[in-house]
Design a protein around this motif. Structure first.
Motif: not given
Length: 311
Positions: A183-208
């Motif tokens: 994701l860090k190599l994408a030639a665009t602003d990834i701020f929103v997408l990074e937050l979405l990925m963290i929510s989809n992966n990280g926060l869900l995994t932590t809650l799980w």
């Protein structure tokens, strides 16, 4: 971006640039990978052929072993090949495929561990109805749901990454393709997408992970009401499950529940997550399980030379 020419391959920096260290890591990781395959295969064969293990818990354990073989095989062969190569590359499509299967099997692993927690809860809280509730049909349905859940999770990850423009930058300071690095190599602003990925992966995994720990705490409280050998066996089984859950989820939380910035501990954690963890699962479940160890000894005798018994 109209002038964007999508990269055709990614270059891995790998685990190390030192040739001597690379050879040593190759031998160590090869040993780990082969042991992982043999250990999980032995569990699968033992559960399949030993009639005393034809119970819901071992049926689910066999599914976890299948997932562990697949999970380690997604990254380990490529890592081993790259440790002996000067140039470490992977095609763009190969990278996407590796990420897809990595998250597919990772989702299956997490779901399988949750199903195994449910199995232990039913066994402890409803012992008289356990076989009826956790029937073969129910177990098969839960396993199918685990694979379906992993597939949906992986499709979401891939669908979010696929439309992004990847132009120019193609160097990954890692040894396999995963969302945070690519994701860090994408030639665009990834701020929103990074937050979405963290929510989809990280926060869900932590809650799980938190819910699984709570569920095992409830199970351990229920075990207190038991006595004798049954209590000791139940505690041993649950502590094995808790250990495996922790080994699986803690690295996941480290990788996905934070901003996707590189840290010095990343590569050791990634090696533990992708290569070491699938090895520890069969070791923990067999070394702490007397029933499984006895079944494996019986299977070894059965598969041993036919002339041994007659000598």
């Amino acid at each position: 971006m109209k002038n964007c020419t999508r990269v055709r391959e990614f270059i891995f920096l790998g685990l190390t640039t030192d040739r001597a260290v690379s050879r040593l890591l190759f031998l160590l990781l090869l040993l780990v990978y082969v042991t992982t395959l043999l250990g999980n295969l032995f569990i699968m064969v033992t559960v399949t052929w030993e009639s005393r293990l034809h119970t819901p818990m071992y049926f689910l354990l066999r599914n976890l072993s299948i997932a562990d073989i697949c999970f380690s095989s997604i990254t380990a062969p490529k890592v081993l090949a790259d440790l002996l190569s000067e140039r470490k590359t992977i095609s763009f499509r190969g990278c996407l495929a590796q990420m897809f299967f990595f998250h597919l099997i990772g989702g299956v692993d997490a779901s399988s561990l949750s199903v195994m927690a449910l199995d232990r809860y039913v066994a402890i809280s409803r012992p008289l109805h356990y076989v009826t509730i956790m029937s073969r049909g129910v177990c098969t349905g839960l396993i199918a749901a685990s694979w379906l859940g992993g597939f949906v999770h992986s499709i979401v990850q891939t669908a979010l990454l696929l439309p992004l423009p990847f132009c120019g930058l193609n160097v990954l300071d890692t040894f396999y393709c995963d969302v945070p690095q690519v994701l860090k190599l994408a030639a665009t602003d990834i701020f929103v997408l990074e937050l979405l990925m963290i929510s989809n992966n990280g926060l869900l995994t932590t809650l799980w992970f938190f819910l699984l720990l709570v569920s095992y705490l409830v199970i351990l409280l229920l075990i207190r009401a038991q006595a004798g050998e049954g209590r000791r066996k139940a505690i041993s089984t649950c502590t094995s499950h808790i250990t495996v859950v922790t080994l699986h989820f803690v690295p996941c939380i480290y990788v996905y529940a934070r901003p996707f910035t590189a840290l010095p501990a990343d590569k050791p954690i990634h090696v533990t997550f992708t290569v070491i963890s699938p090895l520890l699962n069969p070791l923990i479940y067999t070394l702490r399980n007397q029933e499984m160890k006895s079944a494996m000894r019986r299977l070894r005798k059965r598969l041993g030379p036919s002339g041994t018994a007659g000598q």
